[in-house]
Design a protein around this motif. Structure first.
Motif: not given
Length: 166
Positions: A1-13, A108-110, A119-129
């Motif tokens: 859903x984050x990607x859908x919202x970010x690209x202006x298409x929350x319905x598709x998300x 890891x994939x998401x 944004x490369x900042x999302x790579x910080x979420x890899x710490x949860x993997x």
């Protein structure tokens, strides 16, 4: 859903989230109700074969809808990345008879796809993997190797698939 919202298409998300997350969980819960699946983690390798095929069918159907209806390429790429990653996990699990961790693969994939798309900042979420991997090993559902292979496969396959499409 984050990607859908970010690209202006929350319905598709929402559509992608339902097809790739909600429907597979409904399949798992239905399998549990029918005593075909022992638990929501689908810990038994033999319980995974039919489930993977069913989820693949749903994701392929969702991908067709996205393409035919002209959904944003980012969501087509995201769904394609998930499909290819599931195929790899399915091959390792069904043909290789090795229960690779889908949990760490998805994590890891998401994360890698969101880093590429937003944004490369999302790579910080890899710490949860690694935490997810630790929990899977601690529960006795996977070996360390299975969680590592799941994470690496998820990151590499999803990232490459997304980058080649979007």
């Amino acid at each position: 859903m984050v990607l859908g919202i970010s690209v202006g298409s929350p319905g598709w998300g929402i559509f992608v989230a339902v097809c790739s997350g909600v429907v597979p969980m409904v399949f798992i819960l239905a399998g549990m109700c029918r005593a075909k699946i022992g638990d929501h983690h689908v810990t038994e390798i033999d319980e995974r074969h039919v489930l993977i095929v069913a989820i693949l069918a749903v994701v392929v159907g969702a991908l067709v809808v996205l393409i035919v209806a002209g959904a944003p390429i980012e969501l087509v790429g995201f769904t394609s990345a998930g499909l290819v990653t599931l195929v790899v996990a399915g091959v390792i699990t069904s043909i290789g008879r090795w229960k690779v961790s889908v949990h760490t693969g998805v994590s890891a994939g998401v994360t890698v796809v969101l880093a590429l798309a937003l944004s490369p900042w999302w790579l910080l979420a890899l710490m949860s993997t690694p935490l997810i991997g630790w929990s899977r090993v601690h529960l006795g559902d996977h070996t360390r190797g299975q969680v590592i292979v799941g994470a690496v496969a998820g990151a590499v396959v999803a990232g490459a698939a997304y980058a080649s499409i979007a």
